[in-house]
Scaffold this motif. Sequence first.
Motif, PDB file in Angstrom:
ATOM      1  N   MET A  99       0.834  -1.185   0.000  1.00  0.00           N
ATOM      2  CA  MET A  99       0.000   0.000   0.000  1.00  0.00           C
ATOM      3  C   MET A  99       0.877   1.246   0.000  1.00  0.00           C
ATOM      4  O   MET A  99       0.687   2.166   0.759  1.00  0.00           O
ATOM      5  N   ASN A 100       1.855   1.261  -0.836  1.00  0.00           N
ATOM      6  CA  ASN A 100       2.709   2.437  -0.982  1.00  0.00           C
ATOM      7  C   ASN A 100       2.012   3.446  -1.869  1.00  0.00           C
ATOM      8  O   ASN A 100       1.656   3.154  -3.005  1.00  0.00           O
ATOM      9  N   LYS A 101       1.821   4.648  -1.353  1.00  0.00           N
ATOM     10  CA  LYS A 101       1.196   5.710  -2.122  1.00  0.00           C
ATOM     11  C   LYS A 101       2.216   6.822  -2.269  1.00  0.00           C
ATOM     12  O   LYS A 101       2.939   7.135  -1.327  1.00  0.00           O
ATOM     13  N   ASP A 102       2.231   7.407  -3.427  1.00  0.00           N
ATOM     14  CA  ASP A 102       3.132   8.522  -3.671  1.00  0.00           C
ATOM     15  C   ASP A 102       2.436   9.790  -3.186  1.00  0.00           C
ATOM     16  O   ASP A 102       1.540  10.314  -3.854  1.00  0.00           O
ATOM     17  N   LEU A 103       2.817  10.250  -2.004  1.00  0.00           N
ATOM     18  CA  LEU A 103       2.140  11.392  -1.393  1.00  0.00           C
ATOM     19  C   LEU A 103       2.364  12.674  -2.179  1.00  0.00           C
ATOM     20  O   LEU A 103       1.513  13.562  -2.176  1.00  0.00           O
ATOM     21  N   LYS A 104       3.478  12.778  -2.853  1.00  0.00           N
ATOM     22  CA  LYS A 104       3.782  14.011  -3.598  1.00  0.00           C
ATOM     23  C   LYS A 104       2.849  14.202  -4.794  1.00  0.00           C
ATOM     24  O   LYS A 104       2.577  15.331  -5.194  1.00  0.00           O
ATOM     25  N   SER A 105       2.364  13.107  -5.334  1.00  0.00           N
ATOM     26  CA  SER A 105       1.502  13.227  -6.518  1.00  0.00           C
ATOM     27  C   SER A 105       0.022  13.346  -6.152  1.00  0.00           C
ATOM     28  O   SER A 105      -0.812  13.558  -7.023  1.00  0.00           O
ATOM     29  N   MET A 106      -0.316  13.237  -4.870  1.00  0.00           N
ATOM     30  CA  MET A 106      -1.717  13.288  -4.456  1.00  0.00           C
ATOM     31  C   MET A 106      -2.166  14.735  -4.291  1.00  0.00           C
ATOM     32  O   MET A 106      -1.386  15.614  -3.917  1.00  0.00           O
ATOM     33  N   SER A 107      -3.460  14.972  -4.527  1.00  0.00           N
ATOM     34  CA  SER A 107      -4.030  16.309  -4.343  1.00  0.00           C
ATOM     35  C   SER A 107      -4.289  16.542  -2.854  1.00  0.00           C
ATOM     36  O   SER A 107      -4.229  15.625  -2.040  1.00  0.00           O
ATOM     37  N   ARG A 108      -4.593  17.789  -2.551  1.00  0.00           N
ATOM     38  CA  ARG A 108      -4.862  18.142  -1.156  1.00  0.00           C
ATOM     39  C   ARG A 108      -6.069  17.374  -0.634  1.00  0.00           C
ATOM     40  O   ARG A 108      -6.053  16.860   0.487  1.00  0.00           O
TER      41      ARG A 108
END
Length: 113
Positions: free
Chosen positions: A1-10
Amino acid sequence: MNKDLKSMSRKELEKLAVDVKKALQNAQSRDRRDARKAAERAAAEFGFTLNELGDEMPKKEVKAKGPKKPVKKSKPKYADPSNASNTWTGKGRQPNWFRAAVEKGIDPSTLEI
């Protein structure tokens, strides 16, 4: 469940934060439930229930805070020969007049009251 936090919207990040908070609360509830079950099993080994043991637990005593006792002032033991109002109890740091007198060669016993 690795999510790329930098590419996520607010909005996605805020939803993720809410989901994490809920998951943490659920995990804490689960851990608390598991700990209680383990404690019940341990108490049952000795033939007790947790409620029976809880009544015997020593309660922390709280000291009543009342008025403080007054501190007794020590009586003066030494006096300055040149100014009798300068006194010293012999406790704590030596006053300048006492130190100067001792450095001049005056015996401290002569300064006693």
